[in-house]
Structure formats: C-alpha cells, structure tokens
Design a protein around this motif. Structure first.
Motif, short mmCIF file in Angstrom:
data_model
loop_
_atom_site.label_atom_id
_atom_site.label_comp_id
_atom_site.label_asym_id
_atom_site.label_seq_id
_atom_site.Cartn_x
_atom_site.Cartn_y
_atom_site.Cartn_z
N ALA A 266 -1.29 17.44 7.61
CA ALA A 266 -1.67 16.65 6.52
C ALA A 266 -2.14 15.34 7.05
N GLU A 267 -2.96 14.57 6.45
CA GLU A 267 -3.27 13.11 6.63
C GLU A 267 -2.99 12.31 5.69
N HIS A 268 -2.67 11.07 5.71
CA HIS A 268 -2.31 10.38 4.57
C HIS A 268 -2.96 8.78 5.00
N GLN A 269 -3.28 7.81 3.65
CA GLN A 269 -3.76 6.55 4.13
C GLN A 269 -2.63 5.64 3.91
N ILE A 270 -2.43 4.93 4.98
CA ILE A 270 -1.39 3.74 5.01
C ILE A 270 -2.10 2.33 4.81
N ILE A 271 -1.86 1.63 3.76
CA ILE A 271 -2.40 0.54 3.39
C ILE A 271 -1.51 -0.73 4.01
N LEU A 272 -1.83 -1.44 4.96
CA LEU A 272 -0.78 -2.58 5.28
C LEU A 272 -1.38 -3.73 4.60
N THR A 273 -0.36 -4.19 3.57
CA THR A 273 -0.80 -5.12 2.54
C THR A 273 -1.10 -6.63 3.02
N LYS A 274 0.08 -6.93 4.15
CA LYS A 274 -0.23 -8.23 4.81
C LYS A 274 -1.46 -8.28 5.47
N SER A 275 -1.40 -7.54 6.36
CA SER A 275 -2.66 -7.53 7.37
C SER A 275 -4.04 -7.07 6.85
N ASN A 276 -3.90 -6.59 5.70
CA ASN A 276 -5.31 -6.17 5.18
C ASN A 276 -5.74 -5.07 5.63
N GLN A 309 15.39 -3.06 12.82
CA GLN A 309 14.53 -3.96 13.41
C GLN A 309 12.90 -3.64 12.55
N CYS A 310 12.68 -2.29 12.50
CA CYS A 310 11.48 -1.92 12.05
C CYS A 310 11.47 -1.61 10.50
N THR A 311 12.55 -2.30 9.76
CA THR A 311 12.47 -1.64 8.29
C THR A 311 11.30 -2.68 7.65
N CYS A 312 10.42 -1.98 6.71
CA CYS A 312 9.72 -2.57 6.01
C CYS A 312 9.67 -2.20 4.43
N ARG A 313 9.32 -3.32 4.02
CA ARG A 313 9.26 -3.02 2.69
C ARG A 313 8.08 -2.30 2.01
N VAL A 314 8.34 -1.12 1.07
CA VAL A 314 7.17 -0.27 0.52
C VAL A 314 6.72 -1.10 -0.63
N ALA A 315 5.43 -1.06 -0.88
CA ALA A 315 4.63 -2.32 -1.82
C ALA A 315 5.12 -1.25 -3.19
N PRO A 316 5.42 -2.25 -4.17
CA PRO A 316 5.92 -1.38 -5.50
C PRO A 316 4.71 -0.48 -5.96
N SER A 317 3.54 -0.52 -5.71
CA SER A 317 2.45 0.49 -6.13
C SER A 317 2.69 1.76 -5.39
N SER A 318 3.57 1.84 -4.60
CA SER A 318 3.82 3.26 -3.99
C SER A 318 5.08 3.42 -3.63
N LEU A 319 5.92 2.94 -4.60
CA LEU A 319 7.26 3.29 -4.45
C LEU A 319 7.54 4.73 -4.44
N LEU A 338 0.98 5.65 1.35
CA LEU A 338 1.75 4.48 1.37
C LEU A 338 1.18 3.12 1.28
N GLU A 339 1.52 2.11 0.62
CA GLU A 339 1.36 0.79 0.79
C GLU A 339 2.53 0.18 1.41
N ILE A 340 2.48 -0.49 2.55
CA ILE A 340 3.62 -0.98 3.33
C ILE A 340 3.35 -2.55 3.31
N GLU A 341 4.47 -3.42 2.96
CA GLU A 341 4.36 -4.70 3.34
C GLU A 341 4.29 -5.19 4.72
N LEU A 342 3.47 -5.04 5.46
CA LEU A 342 3.24 -5.10 6.78
C LEU A 342 1.89 -5.99 7.30
#
Ligand code: FES
Length: 342
Positions: A266-276, A309-319, A338-342
């Motif tokens: 399966a394929e999924h979209q990953i949105i990196l919110t900080k780097s847009n 070290q690789c821990t990232c917050r998941v943006a609230p919109s896709s918790l 997912l939306e990741i705060e990265l």
C-alpha cells in the motif's frame, strides 16, 4: 584505445570501487563512510571486547555516546548500536563491550578479526548534555554509564553510580573479583569505588527492595537507568512505589525487532509540516528508510528504537489515537497517511 583506458579508469577509480579495494586491503579509509580498524579483540565472559581505531572520517566522540557497527552476514550488511565504553583520549580509540546474544553479536564474536576494517556511523547520543544525580546500570548497561559517570562527576562530585549485576560477596561483604563481568576490575580499582560513589550490588536483591535501591539517592533526584528492558521495568516499578520525588530516564538495550512489514502493498501520503513537503511512501519499509531514500536528512541514531533520536511528533490532524502523539521513524512502518512535524 583511449576510450578503453578511460572506461577501465572510471570502473576502478569510482569512489565505490576504490572503497571496495581499500577494504579488501584493510586500509582504514572509505570515501563516504566512517570506518574503524579492529586493533584488539578479547572474549570476556559472555561479551566481546573490541578496541577500534576510528578513521579520519569519524567525528570525535563524547562520553556516553554510541555508534552503529555494520557486519556482513551472507553478503547482507547488518547494523547494531553499541555504547562506547571508554572516555575520549589522545589515543583516539573506541572500546566496545558487545554482549553475545543474537545474529550480529555472534558474527562479531566468530567472524571479526584483529586488523579488519568495519563501517560505523558517526557517534551519536546526547546524554552528556543532561544533568543527572545518579545512574543505575544493569549488566551490560554499565558500558554506557561508566564513561558518562566519570565525565559527569567532574562537575558533580556527589554523583552516585549503582552497578547491579549477579554477584557473590566475599567475607568482608565486598563483591568477589570476577573477571567475567565487563569493566568489573576497572571499576573496583577506581577512586570513585574506594570513595563509595560507585557501588557494585547484587541485582536480584537490590531490585526487590525499594530502600536497597533508592536509599543511595536523595529525596528528589533525577536518575538515568540503563539495562535490558526487563531491568528498566523493574527499576520503574520500584520508583513508582516510592514516596520520593524521583524522576528516571531509561535507556534500554534490546535486539532489533524486524519491522512489521505488511504482506499487502500500500502507498500513503506523508506530509512534512515543517519543511512543507509531501511524499508518497510504501508500507514496505520504515518511515526512516523512506525519508532517507527520498534524500531527506531526518535526525537518527541507533535505527533500533533505542536512542529516541528519530522521535517526531505527529501533527494533531492525523493523530493515531489520543495517547500516541509521537512516533519513532526507525521503527514505524506507515499503515495510513500521516502529517509529521518534520
Ligand atoms: S534512530 Fe534511535 S530510536 Fe530511531
């Protein structure tokens, strides 16, 4: 003729080809990868001690950091993370104690020889930048905490280190000499041991009695506990039952779990919110692998779910759910967009 010479030159002069031959001839240098040369190897009980000389590509390490070591088993490279057990010195060597318990550590025990050149990661880990009032090491966990303790006690002479292991005492109540225990003799001969700042205790009895464990520390303390997951759980249980205001950080050693790869592609979209940026990733590899493949440079260390070290917050919109607000990129195989705060 000129073309032939050019083709031959480029096929042997490419950095990858040169790297291959450098390694065959045990030269401690690779163009893109930090490497180490094995200067010494010894078997100590159920552990292997390696003394390694880093190449010029390796950054200097700090007390309490770790490296990933790569070994090839049947042609496939396997990486594992190990704590650097010594302090930085002018000799520039790295000492590792590797508990023999799985595929990679067995390969290190049986295949790696003095003179071999191995790929490593740059040193990583930021425990040296935190302030602790005490350390609790279980078994091989002492390799991470001993250099950290030696370094931190320069600024904090009251620091206490408990080394919990299977132990028998002699008639005067002191731990019996046992060369089978990693770092045992070095610790026994240290000034910190004579001054009572380091205690070698029997893990079985100490962990069943909160007073035995926590009376070595003040009423409000910040501790670092390092050992197997089971060991850390036991420490956590003891601390939870105590009236003291003790805060503990945990560092666990575990054998890498294979990532939970789904059989159905399966394929999924990953949105990196900080780097847009938006990436399409598959459920056939971890998020860390997908991000690295896409040319991104997320922070990471052990690749085994240990160092955080690789821990990232998941943006609230896709918790994923209310309790799961962050993920570890190296152990997460995406099963949704997912939306990741990265
Ligand atoms: S890289 Fe260490 S936990 Fe992910």
């Amino acid at each position: 003729m000129k073309n032939l010479v050019q083709r031959l030159w480029s096929s042997t002069a490419l950095p990858q080809s040169l790297d291959f031959w450098l390694k065959q001839f045990k030269v401690n240098f690779q163009f893109d990868t930090p490497t180490v040369k094995v200067l010494d190897k010894a078997i100590i009980g159920d552990a292997v001690k390696l003394v390694l000389k880093p190449s010029k590509k390796c950054h200097a390490f700090l007390a309490g950091q770790h490296i990933r070591l790569k070994v090839f088993i049947d042609g496939i490279g396997h990486e594992r993370c190990y704590s650097i057990a010594n302090l930085p010195s002018s000799k520039g060597v790295i000492e590792l104690y590797i508990k023999v318990q799985g595929l990679v550590s067995n390969a290190i025990r049986h295949q790696v020889s003095i003179g071999d050149v191995l790929d490593v990661s740059q040193p990583f880990g930021d425990n040296h930048s935190k302030r602790f009032d005490g350390f609790v090491a279980g078994g091989i966990g002492i390799t991470a905490l001993w250099p950290l303790f030696l370094s931190a006690k320069k600024d904090n002479p009251d620091l206490v280190l408990l080394y919990l292991t299977r132990l028998e005492s002699n008639e005067s109540g002191l731990p019996k000499d046992n060369k089978e225990y990693v770092l045992f003799n070095e610790i026994r001969q240290s000034r910190a041991f004579t001054e009572g700042k380091v205690k070698i205790l029997d893990g079985r009895t100490t962990l069943t009695n909160a007073n035995e464990l926590l009376n070595h520390f003040g009423d409000t303390s910040r501790l670092l506990s390092c050992g197997s997951e089971g060991f850390n759980q036991q420490v956590n249980e003891v601390v939870k039952k105590s009236d003291k205001q003790i805060y503990v950080e945990f560092e666990s050693f575990k054998t890498a779990e294979p990532a939970n790869i789904s059989e159905e592609y399966a394929e999924h979209q990953i949105i990196l919110t900080k780097s847009n940026q938006t990436l399409t990733v598959t459920n056939q590899s971890t998020l860390l692998e997908s991000l690295l493949e896409a040319g991104l440079k997320p922070q990471y260390g052990c690749k085994q779910g240990i160092c955080h070290q690789c821990t990232c917050r998941v943006a609230p919109s896709s918790l994923l759910n209310d309790n799961n607000k962050s993920i570890q990129l190296c152990t997460t195989v995406p099963n949704q967009s997912l939306e990741i705060e990265l």
